[in-house]
Design an enzyme around this catalytic site. Structure first.
Site: not given
Length: 577
Positions: A453, A348
């Site tokens: 995910e 991220e």
């Protein structure tokens, strides 16, 4: 828009509708264009689908169909190679050019345009203003002196008029637009794209022949083919709750071929106290996955979000932080290299920048270089959320993702990179056209892409939307694997569980089993007069059993992988009883 232009638009759309109505099967056979460009080009490409429902898509008819939006001034320009429209004298982000269209709520729209700005580089977004709100179709980091492709997609909540316009927060630049396209697809057409791609990319023809000991074909023999392992990597996150839990282990290992440890490999889990590392739990989890042939994604080496780092990290000096990070990278990657199938090196780093704020803008680039040196044989992934699931998130657009990738790749040692797309979807209907177009754009890099995910926020249609997302991901020709984010916990899962606490399927788990059955399962048939049985199967490992009307049964196994399209052939020998 002037009355004459409105009339021309209505006529254009009526003609298009008539063409669709009278073309019959040809209309439903319109293929999807997966191509995209990630280069800034001297000249734009022609509009996809001939512009679709856009009027004057190449601006060859002056400004016909186009009008100024907001307070912008609009100008038609002609270069040596193309015509385009310019929005200048902009004072607010939405000041640009516009076209009014009629959108339908049961259609899926794929959008593209080529954008240039007058100076520097800046993000430009395509937006549809509808009765129920603003729909962001996509964005691109546009530059001066060359054309960039903006590819996106949109659906609307209700049918009606919509104003397409472009916006940029940088009001000092002029926005140039050319080769605009908006192509509607029905739900049936969208599914046909998926089916077409699956048949081409995920399946292969198999020809099984039964012969006797003299080599003569055996007709009317029963052939049963069962998939033992799915070829496409499909899995789910797992956590330490699986250790010692036989019910969880059985449910999990009977379905999935890949996984990601939810938290157990993360720095905060391994070294919560500075200098004391504990790998006992991930070691035990790896032992379990190995015993069942389940591949593991290394997640994650570093996380840019400070709230998920060990607490002691934040107080380190710059030099101590640099040493701690280097030690962390070497520690986990040397321990598990050769035991994982890929690494999420920096997690991220589009939304967060803890390390880059402390160690400099090139920190990610250096981390990937060290990681690549330690484990040169495996793919080093970025891993980010909202790149495919949310068109409004300006931090994680495909264009921003590509900028970061280029920055990381600027180090010559970073040659084995991959694209990780977390895919945490909200509770509303997913914007499948945007999801597909975002993957198209990223796929133009030629790098491997995983949905890492996948989950859907709890809501009444959670299972329905999960199925749509999984089908979209599995059918995209450039997606290499999918992992769902549904590790089981007795207190509840992160956002989406697949089973209850007794490992009975929830509706989401039923979706998984439905797709696994569809992508594998068992087929049965009879050999023809020449002893052949032909079938198209998903890539994977198979066992085939043959039972002739006379003679002894026989069996064999084979692995079906992607090739140039040549059928796989297996010959089974039938012996006399």
């Amino acid at each position: 828009m002037k009355g004459g232009e409105k009339n021309k638009q209505v006529i254009h759309q009526l003609l298009l509708l008539s063409a669709l109505l009278f073309s019959g099967l040809e209309a439903s056979a319109l293929s999807y264009d997966y191509t995209a460009s990630v280069e800034c080009l001297e000249n734009p490409h022609k509009p996809q689908y001939g512009g679709g429902v856009i009027i004057n898509s190449e601006l060859n008819e002056g400004l016909e169909g186009w009008s100024a939006f907001g307070d912008a001034k609009m100008e038609h320009k002609i270069s040596a190679t193309n015509n385009f429209v310019v929005a200048h004298s902009r004072f607010q982000p939405f000041d640009s050019v516009s076209q009014t269209l009629h959108l339908e709520n049961d259609k899926l729209y794929t959008f593209s345009a080529w954008i240039q700005v007058s100076e520097g580089k800046t993000s430009v977004r395509a937006v549809f203003k509808t009765k129920s709100g603003y729909k962001h179709a996509g964005s691109v980091v546009a530059k001066a002196n060359c054309w960039s492709m903006l590819k996106g997609g949109v659906t609307v909540d209700e049918s009606g008029p919509a104003d397409l316009y472009f916006e940029s927060n940088n009001t000092s630049v002029d926005i140039w637009v050319d080769s605009i396209s908006l192509q509607p697809f029905t739900q049936e057409e969208w599914k046909s794209h998926q089916d077409e791609s699956v048949n081409k990319m995920r399946k292969r023809k198999v020809r099984i022949q039964a012969v006797d000991t003299f080599g003569k074909p055996v007709a009317n023999a029963t052939v049963s083919v069962s998939q033992k392992r799915l070829g496409f990597p499909f899995g789910c996150a797992v956590n330490q709750n699986i250790l010692g839990n036989t019910a969880y282990q059985n449910w999990f290992s009977s379905r999935f071929t890949v996984t990601t440890f939810e938290n157990e490999m993360k720095w905060a889990s391994i070294e919560s106290t500075r200098g004391i590392e504990d790998y006992s739990i991930p070691d035990a989890m790896l032992k379990f996955t190995k015993s069942h042939g389940i591949g593991v994604r290394g997640h994650n080496v570093l996380w840019e979000d400070p709230q998920y780092l060990p607490r002691w990290v934040d107080s380190l000096s710059t030099n101590d932080l640099k040493n701690a990070v280097t030690k962390r990278i070497y520690s986990i990657m040397r321990r598990y290299r050769g035991q994982v199938i890929g690494w999420d090196v920096v997690n991220e780093n589009l939304h967060f920048s803890f390390f880059e704020s402390k160690l400099g803008a090139r920190a990610s680039e250096l981390f990937y270089a060290v990681a690549q040196m330690i484990d040169p044989t495996h793919t080093m992934f970025m891993n980010e959320f909202n790149t495919v699931e949310e068109s409004r998130d300006s931090k994680a657009t495909p264009s921003k993702y590509l900028e970061k990738l280029r920055s990381i790749k600027s180090s010559r040692s970073n040659t084995n990179l991959g694209i990780g797309l977390e895919s945490h979807f909200g509770s509303g209907a997913p914007n499948l056209p945007y999801m597909r177009s975002a993957i198209d754009t990223l796929a133009a890099t030629g790098l491997p892409i995983w949905l890492t995910e996948v989950d859907v926020q709890s809501g009444g249609d959670q299972a329905k939307y999960l199925e749509q997302i999984l089908r979209e991901g599995h059918s995209h020709p450039k997606v290499n694997g999918i992992v769902m984010w549904s590790a089981w916990s007795p207190q509840g899962c992160y956002r989406m569980c697949l089973t209850d606490n007794n490992f009975r399927n929830l509706a989401t788990g039923d979706v998984v089993d439905k797709l696994l059955h569809e992508w594998g399962g068992r087929v049965e048939g009879k050999t023809d007069v020449n002893g052949f049985f032909e079938v198209s199967l998903f890539h994977g490992d198979y066992e085939v059993n043959l039972t002739p009307s006379t003679g002894l049964p026989s069996s064999s196994s084979f692995k079906l992988a992607s090739t140039d399209g040549e059928p796989h052939q297996t010959t089974l020998l039938v012996r006399n009883s």
